[in-house]
Design a protein around this motif. Structure first.
Motif, short mmCIF file in Angstrom:
data_model
loop_
_atom_site.label_atom_id
_atom_site.label_comp_id
_atom_site.label_asym_id
_atom_site.label_seq_id
_atom_site.Cartn_x
_atom_site.Cartn_y
_atom_site.Cartn_z
N ILE A 19 0.55 -19.08 4.89
CA ILE A 19 1.55 -18.38 4.07
C ILE A 19 2.12 -19.43 3.11
N THR A 23 5.81 -17.81 -1.72
CA THR A 23 6.04 -16.53 -1.05
C THR A 23 7.20 -16.65 -0.06
N TYR A 169 2.71 -10.98 0.97
CA TYR A 169 1.39 -11.62 0.85
C TYR A 169 0.77 -11.58 -0.54
N LYS A 172 -0.53 -14.83 -2.78
CA LYS A 172 -1.69 -15.56 -2.30
C LYS A 172 -2.89 -14.66 -2.03
N TYR A 173 -2.64 -13.47 -1.52
CA TYR A 173 -3.75 -12.63 -1.05
C TYR A 173 -4.00 -11.40 -1.92
N ARG A 177 -4.86 -7.31 2.24
CA ARG A 177 -3.96 -7.31 3.39
C ARG A 177 -4.66 -7.82 4.65
N TYR A 180 -4.59 -11.57 4.81
CA TYR A 180 -3.24 -12.02 5.20
C TYR A 180 -3.05 -11.85 6.70
#
Ligand code: MN3
Length: 201
Positions: A19, A23, A169, A172-173, A177, A180
């Motif tokens: 993570i 974020t 998330y 970054k993602y 999902r 993440y």
């Protein structure tokens, strides 16, 4: 007494690369803070002003949508920060590990069920591992609801939870999902989950 933002038990960058720091900063300092500010506004000068967060959460459905969303948001995020750790053991141990195995067949089968619960939650919400009538169960809730609420479809005591809102998330993602959720397992604080479990039993 107004509610205030609890400090993170680790640095913003501590959960990298699973993570990311940005974020965490926005999630904690902006999103969580906003739930607290809006909760304080919603209860100021009302009979709910003196109530504990737990009490507000338990009666959320009968108080108001503002309290439901924001007491839920405050409770859920406070809980979430605590069940994450930069020094995760990677898997539960002891009684919790045994009971996960007995209930779900294996740790991997449990993770699969929990991930599915997070992945199939349409829009925003949370996936949970709860204790219900003394037994482990996986569930999910929409928005900022949680299993302690009077309005929860499946009621119980949360011992593990994951935020599946995009704000948790997306940087970054993006839309992934599942990726993440895969990374989430690398930063679970199993000691804290075990502590919740022994209290809930
Ligand atoms: Mn969130």
């Amino acid at each position: 007494m107004a509610f205030t933002l609890p400090a993170l038990p680790y640095a913003f960058e501590a959960l990298e690369p699973n993570i990311d720091a940005t974020t965490m900063q926005i999630h904690h300092g902006k999103h969580h803070q906003a739930y607290i500010d809006n909760l304080n506004k919603a209860i100021a000068g009302t009979p709910n002003g003196g109530k504990s967060l737990e009490e507000l959460v338990q009666k959320a459905g009968s108080i108001s949508p503002a309290v439901r969303n924001n007491a839920g948001g405050h409770w859920n995020h406070s809980f979430f920060w605590e069940i994450l750790s930069p020094t995760s053991s990677g898997a539960p141990s002891g009684k919790l590990a045994d009971d996960i195995h007995t209930t779900f067949g294996s740790f991997d089968a449990f993770k699969e069920k929990f991930n599915a619960s997070g992945l199939t939650r349409f829009g925003s919400g949370w996936a949970w591992l709860i204790v219900k009538d003394g037994k482990l169960e996986v569930s999910s809730t929409p928005n900022q609801d949680n299993p302690l609420m009077d309005v929860a479809e499946v009621k119980g005591t949360p011992i593990l939870g994951v935020d599946v809102w995009e704000h948790a998330y997306y940087l970054k993602y993006q839309n992934k999902r599942a990726d993440y959720l895969g990374a989430f397992w690398k930063v679970v604080n199993w000691d804290k989950v075990a502590e919740h479990y022994s209290k809930a039993k």
